[in-house]
Scaffold this motif. Structure first.
Motif, PDB file in Angstrom:
ATOM      1  N   THR A 122       0.630  -1.629  -0.097  1.00 63.94           N
ATOM      2  CA  THR A 122      -0.202   0.077  -0.255  1.00 63.94           C
ATOM      3  C   THR A 122       0.635   1.570   0.123  1.00 63.94           C
ATOM      4  OG1 THR A 122      -2.037   1.076   0.923  1.00 63.94           O
ATOM      5  CG2 THR A 122      -0.171   0.036   2.607  1.00 63.94           C
ATOM      6  N   ASP A 123       0.341   2.597  -0.071  1.00 65.68           N
ATOM      7  CA  ASP A 123       1.313   3.282  -0.131  1.00 65.68           C
ATOM      8  C   ASP A 123       0.848   4.558   1.549  1.00 65.68           C
ATOM      9  OD1 ASP A 123      -1.610   3.995  -0.164  1.00 65.68           O
ATOM     10  OD2 ASP A 123      -1.574   5.255  -2.382  1.00 65.68           O
ATOM     11  N   GLY A 124       1.055   5.651   1.402  1.00 63.25           N
ATOM     12  CA  GLY A 124       1.132   6.921   2.825  1.00 63.25           C
ATOM     13  C   GLY A 124      -0.210   6.543   3.174  1.00 63.25           C
ATOM     14  N   THR A 125      -1.362   6.122   2.946  1.00 64.99           N
ATOM     15  CA  THR A 125      -2.521   6.951   2.671  1.00 64.99           C
ATOM     16  C   THR A 125      -3.157   5.298   3.516  1.00 64.99           C
ATOM     17  OG1 THR A 125      -2.949   8.589   1.699  1.00 64.99           O
ATOM     18  CG2 THR A 125      -4.709   7.948   2.302  1.00 64.99           C
ATOM     19  N   GLY A 126      -3.139   4.529   2.664  1.00 66.46           N
ATOM     20  CA  GLY A 126      -3.604   3.388   3.237  1.00 66.46           C
ATOM     21  C   GLY A 126      -2.749   2.803   4.294  1.00 66.46           C
ATOM     22  N   ALA A 127      -1.294   2.981   4.491  1.00 64.57           N
ATOM     23  CA  ALA A 127      -0.671   3.058   5.359  1.00 64.57           C
ATOM     24  C   ALA A 127      -1.406   3.707   7.012  1.00 64.57           C
ATOM     25  CB  ALA A 127       0.776   2.906   5.848  1.00 64.57           C
ATOM     26  N   LEU A 350       2.269  13.534   4.302  1.00 59.78           N
ATOM     27  CA  LEU A 350       0.791  12.526   4.800  1.00 59.78           C
ATOM     28  C   LEU A 350      -0.282  14.007   5.037  1.00 59.78           C
ATOM     29  CD1 LEU A 350       1.548   9.250   6.078  1.00 59.78           C
ATOM     30  CD2 LEU A 350       0.402  10.053   3.486  1.00 59.78           C
ATOM     31  N   GLY A 351       0.683  14.869   5.725  1.00 61.95           N
ATOM     32  CA  GLY A 351      -0.860  15.997   5.503  1.00 61.95           C
ATOM     33  C   GLY A 351      -1.157  15.918   6.658  1.00 61.95           C
ATOM     34  N   VAL A 352      -2.596  16.728   7.442  1.00 61.75           N
ATOM     35  CA  VAL A 352      -3.023  16.356   8.505  1.00 61.75           C
ATOM     36  C   VAL A 352      -3.910  14.885   8.929  1.00 61.75           C
ATOM     37  CG1 VAL A 352      -4.328  17.386  10.005  1.00 61.75           C
ATOM     38  CG2 VAL A 352      -2.867  18.775   8.026  1.00 61.75           C
ATOM     39  N   VAL A 353      -3.115  14.618  10.017  1.00 63.07           N
ATOM     40  CA  VAL A 353      -4.043  13.648  10.234  1.00 63.07           C
ATOM     41  C   VAL A 353      -4.356  13.592  11.510  1.00 63.07           C
ATOM     42  CG1 VAL A 353      -3.558  11.472  12.003  1.00 63.07           C
ATOM     43  CG2 VAL A 353      -1.769  11.861  10.140  1.00 63.07           C
ATOM     44  N   THR A 354      -6.534  12.919  11.383  1.00 64.06           N
ATOM     45  CA  THR A 354      -6.828  13.799  12.897  1.00 64.06           C
ATOM     46  C   THR A 354      -7.408  12.155  13.370  1.00 64.06           C
ATOM     47  OG1 THR A 354      -8.529  12.547  10.549  1.00 64.06           O
ATOM     48  CG2 THR A 354      -8.283  15.055  11.346  1.00 64.06           C
ATOM     49  N   LEU A 355      -7.185  12.587  15.001  1.00 62.10           N
ATOM     50  CA  LEU A 355      -8.236  10.840  15.692  1.00 62.10           C
ATOM     51  C   LEU A 355      -8.552  11.403  16.436  1.00 62.10           C
ATOM     52  CD1 LEU A 355      -4.560  10.078  16.717  1.00 62.10           C
ATOM     53  CD2 LEU A 355      -5.907   8.739  15.052  1.00 62.10           C
ATOM     54  N   PRO A 356      -9.389  10.155  16.542  1.00 61.40           N
ATOM     55  CA  PRO A 356     -11.285  10.599  18.111  1.00 61.40           C
ATOM     56  C   PRO A 356     -10.401  11.840  18.952  1.00 61.40           C
ATOM     57  CG  PRO A 356     -10.992   8.594  16.971  1.00 61.40           C
ATOM     58  CD  PRO A 356      -9.724   9.397  16.585  1.00 61.40           C
ATOM     59  N   GLN A 357     -11.019  12.527  19.646  1.00 63.50           N
ATOM     60  CA  GLN A 357     -10.206  13.091  20.540  1.00 63.50           C
ATOM     61  C   GLN A 357      -9.922  12.447  21.940  1.00 63.50           C
ATOM     62  OE1 GLN A 357      -9.610  16.560  20.879  1.00 63.50           O
ATOM     63  NE2 GLN A 357      -8.867  15.850  23.024  1.00 63.50           N
ATOM     64  N   GLY A 358     -10.633  11.177  22.417  1.00 61.14           N
ATOM     65  CA  GLY A 358     -10.398  10.630  23.126  1.00 61.14           C
ATOM     66  C   GLY A 358      -8.796   9.969  22.480  1.00 61.14           C
ATOM     67  N   MET A 359      -8.844   9.538  21.664  1.00 58.42           N
ATOM     68  CA  MET A 359      -7.550   8.847  20.948  1.00 58.42           C
ATOM     69  C   MET A 359      -6.279   9.479  21.814  1.00 58.42           C
ATOM     70  SD  MET A 359      -8.668   6.594  17.855  1.00 58.42           S
ATOM     71  CE  MET A 359      -6.488   5.317  17.395  1.00 58.42           C
ATOM     72  N   GLN A 360      -6.411  10.761  20.664  1.00 52.93           N
ATOM     73  CA  GLN A 360      -5.503  12.401  20.789  1.00 52.93           C
ATOM     74  C   GLN A 360      -4.476  12.375  21.373  1.00 52.93           C
ATOM     75  OE1 GLN A 360      -5.827  14.348  17.316  1.00 52.93           O
ATOM     76  NE2 GLN A 360      -4.019  15.103  18.018  1.00 52.93           N
ATOM     77  N   GLU A 361      -5.371  12.548  23.280  1.00 49.34           N
ATOM     78  CA  GLU A 361      -4.690  12.384  24.491  1.00 49.34           C
ATOM     79  C   GLU A 361      -3.318  11.963  24.724  1.00 49.34           C
ATOM     80  OE1 GLU A 361      -7.067  11.733  27.895  1.00 49.34           O
ATOM     81  OE2 GLU A 361      -8.293  12.434  26.625  1.00 49.34           O
TER      82      GLU A 361
END
Length: 424
Positions: A122-127, A350-361
């Protein structure tokens, strides 16, 4: 291993994967790394469980590569995925025997979880999709009492079959103009090399808001700004004997999913070659203006469609299709080397990675490391998470002048840059 991904599976490689499988070797591994630095120590047993759960969610990663008469192909891997403590330099070749046949490698070191992937998978997005899901399962095991929020593979709804489609073939069109492929030789970074299989890693951890403000004040995107700075850093830090003779060219991968509304977890990317000849001492502002113009010309549906048609038609050529694999490998390596001679360096964003707030912390930052090659001994990768942007150089050169010029410039612009590096 659960039955859900133990059923037999067979799949052709996508358009890009066929090339990566044919051209890769110990020097040019085509392995890249995506890491997540947590705010707590990694527990190996929980990470092992998390990998196995992630493979249930994403069974297309539970494969091994086999060699056919005409092409490589993928089939089910019934072995247990391995999780190991990091003991080597990054982005080394993934040895199938030592890795139970998997095309990805999961490791940990202190607070860091690293996912290394052979580019034919896969590429970076898939990874990134796989790592996000892996982090979700790991944190759910480590903190069962916490609400981590929802962590879908893709935002919005899509059919699971879309994850495994070859989007190159699906979106290829004969209506696009053919792209001419004449490649001029580019400037090459040269100099004494580090020891064999040693990779220097230098990461600049940058604050996102000041960086965005700096780019906005220059009327540029982050990728345009960093590309211009990388071009000028190579000019200033490269060998002066060669730098005025040939153009300095940066190869920039482009995620095609947003252009074609694809949700595939296979490779689906194109690239831009952005460069210029430094026949005099250009200021950074002059370089940036040229880069912005090049992006405007190259980053459009028409040009990307031309590249897509060229790649797919080359694969579908009847003469090429029925040539035995061992001959294809020779031809593809010659073509790839010719293409690499037209590039000085590579920059993956890869740009901006978004995670749910519960994971981000629980996650401090992410890093992207790109494997070096014999003709491109310096490469760069960048990714943002929360309020931190990570810009990482990988290099096999003894000299670190390019990296020094790059981060010194940002410091002069008032960017507070934290430097992290592996010891050599």
């Amino acid at each position: 291993m659960e039955k859900k991904y133990r059923e037999y599976y067979w799949k052709r490689l996508d358009n890009a994967a066929k090339a990566f499988s044919a051209i890769s070797n110990k020097k040019n591994t085509n392995v890249y790394r995506l890491s997540a630095v947590l705010r707590e120590e990694v527990v190996p047993d929980l990470l092992q469980q998390a990998v196995e759960r992630t493979l249930v969610d994403i069974p297309s990663f539970c494969v091994k590569q086999r060699k056919g008469f005409f092409w490589y192909y993928l089939e089910s891997n019934f072995s247990k995925p391995l999780v190991q403590e990091e003991r080597t330099y990054p982005c080394l070749r993934i040895e199938r025997i030592q890795n139970n046949g998997y095309l990805f490698r999961t490791s940990y070191f202190g607070r860091k979880i690293s996912l290394e992937i052979f580019h034919s998978l896969t590429d970076g997005t898939g990874a990134l999709m796989f790592l996000r899901r892996l982090l979700y399962h790991y944190l759910a095991l480590a903190h069962p009492d916490r609400d981590l929020g929802e962590c879908p593979l893709f935002e919005g709804s899509c059919h699971p079959n879309e994850f495994e489609e070859d989007s190159f073939i699906k979106n290829y069109s004969r209506d696009s103009e053919k792209e001419s492929h004449t490649t001029a030789a580019a400037f090459r970074l040269r100099g004494p090399l580090l020891e064999r299989r040693v990779t220097r890693v230098i990461t600049g951890v940058l604050p996102v808001r000041p960086m965005l403000a700096l780019c906005k004040s220059a009327g540029a995107t982050v990728t345009e700004y960093m590309t211009a700075l990388l071009l000028r850093s190579i000019y200033l830090g490269g060998n002066p004997k060669f730098r005025r003779d040939k153009p300095i060219v940066i190869c920039i991968p482009v995620n095609l999913r947003s252009f074609y509304q694809s949700h595939t977890l296979c490779n689906f990317f194109s690239y831009l070659n952005i460069g210029m000849t430094f026949d005099r001492d250009y200021t950074f502002e002059e370089v940036l203006e040229r880069v912005k113009k090049s992006f405007k010309e190259e980053l459009c549906q028409e040009r990307l469609a031309q590249k897509l048609r060229y790649n797919v038609e080359a694969e579908r050529n009847l003469l090429v299709r029925f040539i035995p694999l061992f001959i294809k490998r020779i031809g593809l390596r010659v073509i790839h080397r010719r293409g690499e001679r037209g590039q000085s360096c590579a920059l993956s964003n890869l740009g901006v990675v978004t995670l749910p707030q519960g994971m981000q912390e629980f996650v401090e930052r992410m890093d992207l490391l790109v494997s070096i090659s014999s003709l491109k001994p310096v490469k760069a990768g960048m990714v943002s998470l929360g309020d931190r942007m990570s810009f990482t150089f990988t290099s096999s050169l003894v000299s670190a002048d390019v990296q020094q010029y790059f981060f010194s410039f940002l410091a002069q612009k008032g960017i507070d840059c934290e430097i992290v590096h592996n010891e050599i």
